[in-house]
Design a protein around this motif. Structure first.
Motif, PDB file in Angstrom:
ATOM      1  N   ASP A 230     -33.814   0.751  -0.224  1.00 17.42           N
ATOM      2  CA  ASP A 230     -34.312   0.728   1.150  1.00 17.42           C
ATOM      3  C   ASP A 230     -35.717   1.290   1.302  1.00 17.42           C
ATOM      4  O   ASP A 230     -36.365   1.043   2.310  1.00 17.42           O
ATOM      5  CB  ASP A 230     -33.379   1.547   2.049  1.00 17.42           C
ATOM      6  CG  ASP A 230     -31.967   0.990   2.057  1.00 17.42           C
ATOM      7  OD1 ASP A 230     -31.819  -0.246   1.970  1.00 17.42           O
ATOM      8  OD2 ASP A 230     -31.026   1.794   2.121  1.00 17.42           O
ATOM      9  N   ALA A 231     -36.174   2.074   0.357  1.00 19.06           N
ATOM     10  CA  ALA A 231     -37.452   2.773   0.546  1.00 19.06           C
ATOM     11  C   ALA A 231     -38.070   3.045  -0.812  1.00 19.06           C
ATOM     12  O   ALA A 231     -37.489   2.729  -1.836  1.00 19.06           O
ATOM     13  CB  ALA A 231     -37.214   4.089   1.282  1.00 19.06           C
ATOM     14  N   ASP A 232     -39.258   3.633  -0.803  1.00 15.35           N
ATOM     15  CA  ASP A 232     -39.867   4.044  -2.066  1.00 15.35           C
ATOM     16  C   ASP A 232     -39.064   5.196  -2.657  1.00 15.35           C
ATOM     17  O   ASP A 232     -38.379   5.916  -1.938  1.00 15.35           O
ATOM     18  CB  ASP A 232     -41.310   4.503  -1.819  1.00 15.35           C
ATOM     19  CG  ASP A 232     -42.230   3.314  -1.544  1.00 15.35           C
ATOM     20  OD1 ASP A 232     -41.873   2.190  -1.971  1.00 15.35           O
ATOM     21  OD2 ASP A 232     -43.266   3.508  -0.903  1.00 15.35           O
ATOM     22  N   PRO A 233     -39.185   5.380  -3.979  1.00 15.59           N
ATOM     23  CA  PRO A 233     -38.462   6.496  -4.601  1.00 15.59           C
ATOM     24  C   PRO A 233     -38.925   7.843  -4.034  1.00 15.59           C
ATOM     25  O   PRO A 233     -40.100   8.014  -3.707  1.00 15.59           O
ATOM     26  CB  PRO A 233     -38.846   6.400  -6.082  1.00 15.59           C
ATOM     27  CG  PRO A 233     -39.320   5.012  -6.289  1.00 15.59           C
ATOM     28  CD  PRO A 233     -39.916   4.578  -4.979  1.00 15.59           C
ATOM     29  N   ILE A 234     -37.996   8.768  -3.909  1.00 12.39           N
ATOM     30  CA  ILE A 234     -38.339  10.156  -3.584  1.00 12.39           C
ATOM     31  C   ILE A 234     -38.781  10.821  -4.889  1.00 12.39           C
ATOM     32  O   ILE A 234     -38.162  10.598  -5.931  1.00 12.39           O
ATOM     33  CB  ILE A 234     -37.103  10.878  -3.006  1.00 12.39           C
ATOM     34  CG1 ILE A 234     -36.674  10.191  -1.707  1.00 12.39           C
ATOM     35  CG2 ILE A 234     -37.397  12.361  -2.788  1.00 12.39           C
ATOM     36  CD1 ILE A 234     -35.343  10.696  -1.160  1.00 12.39           C
ATOM     37  N   PRO A 235     -39.862  11.617  -4.871  1.00 12.29           N
ATOM     38  CA  PRO A 235     -40.291  12.240  -6.127  1.00 12.29           C
ATOM     39  C   PRO A 235     -39.154  13.038  -6.776  1.00 12.29           C
ATOM     40  O   PRO A 235     -38.306  13.622  -6.094  1.00 12.29           O
ATOM     41  CB  PRO A 235     -41.430  13.170  -5.683  1.00 12.29           C
ATOM     42  CG  PRO A 235     -41.951  12.558  -4.428  1.00 12.29           C
ATOM     43  CD  PRO A 235     -40.758  11.939  -3.751  1.00 12.29           C
ATOM     44  N   ALA A 236     -39.159  13.024  -8.100  1.00  8.83           N
ATOM     45  CA  ALA A 236     -38.131  13.735  -8.859  1.00  8.83           C
ATOM     46  C   ALA A 236     -38.261  15.240  -8.663  1.00  8.83           C
ATOM     47  O   ALA A 236     -39.345  15.745  -8.345  1.00  8.83           O
ATOM     48  CB  ALA A 236     -38.267  13.392 -10.338  1.00  8.83           C
TER      49      ALA A 236
END
Lengths: 435, 435
Positions: A230-236
């Motif tokens: 649904d969206a860009d990855p959240i930073p690790a």
């Protein structure tokens, strides 16, 4: 079932007194036995965690691997470095950069799949009796590995945003007071297996902050991170804290059969991991590493991840719609923003383990929630996966599953809650159906 | 060398108090550090155990693997069975039949190289403090794995025919009297690494008989068996006793980069191995297994072994001739009937570990004998390998080696035996140079 069969097996095993203590904790789970039956084609399996790799460009991959063998065969088929091939370790930096990680190739150790990363991390850190903190619920394959090292797995409570930092702080305090040695927190922040939950960025920072204050090492397992729907990855988490030990994998973004994953670890830990890797396998699969390196260099691997995302998005949406349409009142489930899994909570009084044979009978397979806990929780939960079957099969599978739940509710209404004790089984090896 | 460097490393490692006990036993050996230097092209390496795979038919292999991907890519790149692919397990029966073994594919477990077989066998059998019996000397990579499980390795004396059954019986009696738990005997009956010795058939039966009487499990490691250079293979120990746990490998008969080996084990043990394998890696490398299965099905693999034999025979003969011509009096060495290694005993008073830097200086690398003992023996021994360098380089390497030995003898004649203590190093991981 301590029956004729078990006694027979014991009598046949002349080595029964020779095994190590860790081996005596290994059990073939009843779930595994059922899945042997569940592999029949008429059964819709919502149980497996196998990625669907039907969209890979096979002729192109075949051509580039053939070129690799012809031009470089004596290297790609030879022994290699215990740490893994330098060129692939550089390429892995590009993969991790998509989730905000900055690192050095020297701190990457290649493993025979991410599962071996779990094994080696546990090997270098854990003595029998040490505590590993894990999400509630957590990946069955990790739990099996942790328990095989005779550790104690303690689950930490979670809310809709995954692992709960307040519960984490309380659990750590309680364990320290009891004199336990906590070795690390194991967490899957993206599209958790099995819960499907994702920790928002702020949540990740809160967890890191508790762990830093309490001196608890964080092991971040991220096989699904790039399969965000649904969206860009959240930073690790690793992007915010270089002391995090990060586990990555090509199994879901490319293909699992090469068995190539990696661990990114602080330098001192990395050295220990390489020694452990050499002791375990001399070196991770060399041909596989070069094959993946070639794939990354010659194919549009980011485009392929987009193709995977589109496929999994359709399947996830199909499953969520079917659940909304079919499931009886009293059941609830998670809405994953990526990955492979939906975590269902059944109406009160139902038991997912007891329900599995009736599910298989109704031609649908799923994983009972108890597999994802080391402590007997999860009786009311079920993991459903949407990764492998096509959309029309997912719809049929959910219909059958909902029917089974409904029938269970009818039986319960008629006869009352079935309070017969059922064996609580600890997970051991995960098996191909339980990834 | 506890110097600035070590202290620096320790200070940097904030995890130093978190490691498991087994990790504290892992050390990067001084030998490894030297080999980093020894990889320079001007140095003749008689140290490595890498097979020479230059004669493989690369275009044919490339073509058959490309076909495999095009026709069956979604299977060969998918997760597979924890036990290994059924078709390959069947083909492995044909390989083992060449050494007299009759077995069922259901009792074969595929591993990520034979090294992982060692790891998994130790994992399922050994608790800390358990005793493993090993030849004197024995494979450095096995010793590293055994010690990583905190076992005690006890070496059993040998004569020109390898492991000595009388010494075995005495050692077992002594250990039992001391209340030790012996878990298994680890032996390499063919062309032992590092000694190059081979147990004759009668010797194998004697060892099996002692082990049967004393209730000691036998683990037979046979990576080189088909690389016999003078005669037909001697039947495996497993051919005489179905309770033997047998380790096989494709690393030397085909190529090591696929990391595919196997364990043939009694049924009950096999079940435990599969559980351990699933915990360690989920499944052994799937693509590699199909690649080897394809190689066995489409290429003349037995003809390829003949080609390897011819190549290694020339190299072995070159090394033995060069040793006979060059070595000073007082040195002796074994005459291997196959495999990769010659085991040299230096004249009295010399120390192979201390000699290694002088060897590297003289542009020849070898492995000091101490690496092949867990108990500090081997100071007068050296393992020379003839597998990788071509014949002319082997000749030059042996000349340089003999020169170094001669100079050491001269120094000793002039100044007396150098009695300075040198650190006894326990082997840990073997690394690519120590296979």
């Amino acid at each position: 079932m301590v029956t004729e069969h078990s006694r027979h097996d014991t009598r046949l095993d002349r080595f029964v007194d020779s095994y190590s203590q860790r081996t005596n904790g290994m059990r073939v789970s009843a779930v595994r036995a059922l899945f042997a039956v569940a592999n029949r084609p008429e059964i819709v399996s919502l149980a497996g965690g196998m990625p669907n790799i039907k969209d890979l460009p096979l002729p192109e991959i075949a051509g580039s691997i053939a070129d690799m063998i012809t031009s470089n065969g004596t290297q790609v088929m030879q022994y290699g470095s215990g740490q893994g091939e330098p060129a692939l370790r550089e390429q892995i930096l590009d993969v991790m950069a998509l989730e905000g990680i900055t690192a050095h190739a020297d701190d990457v150790v290649i493993t025979a799949g991410s599962q071996q990363g779990l094994d080696l991390v546990t090997r270098i850190f854990c003595d029998p009796g040490d505590v590993i903190l894990a999400e509630s619920p957590s990946y069955v394959g990790a739990l099996g590995t942790f328990l095989s090292y005779q550790t104690e797995v303690v689950h930490v409570g979670s809310d809709e945003d995954g692992l709960d930092p307040t519960a984490l702080r309380e659990t750590v305090a309680r364990l320290k007071k009891a004199g336990k040695r906590i070795k690390f927190l194991y967490t899957i922040p993206n599209f958790n297996n099995p819960s499907g939950k994702t920790q928002p960025w702020e949540r990740r920072l809160d967890i890191l902050s508790v762990c830093a204050e309490e001196g608890v090492l964080v092991v971040e397992d991220n096989p699904y991170g790039l399969l965000t729907l649904d969206a860009d990855p959240i930073p690790a988490m690793r992007s915010a804290d270089a002391d995090v030990i990060y586990l990555g994998s090509f199994s879901k973004t490319f293909a699992p059969g090469f068995r190539v994953g990696w661990v990114l670890a602080p330098h001192a830990v990395r050295e220990k991991l390489v020694l452990a890797q050499e002791s375990a396998t001399l070196c991770p699969p060399v041909f596989s590493q070069f094959a993946i390196s070639t794939y990354l260099a010659t194919q549009d691997w980011q485009g392929q991840i987009e193709i995977y995302r589109d496929m999994y998005r359709e399947r996830r949406d199909t499953m969520l719609h079917a659940l909304a349409e079919e499931m009886p009142d009293g059941a609830s489930w998670t809405r994953p923003a990526g990955g492979f899994f939906v975590w269902v909570t059944l109406p009160e009084g139902l038991d997912s383990q007891a329900m599995l044979p009736r599910g298989v009978n109704a031609r649908v397979a799923f994983v009972p929630g108890g597999a994802f806990y080391a402590d007997g929780q999860g009786a009311r939960n079920v993991r459903l996966s949407y990764c492998f079957p096509p959309a029309d099969r997912i719809r049929i599978g959910v219909q059958r599953f909902a029917d089974v739940v409904r029938r269970e509710l009818e039986v319960m209404d008629t006869f009352g809650i079935d309070a017969s004790p059922h064996e609580l089984r600890r997970p051991t090896g995960p098996g191909p159906d339980l990834t």
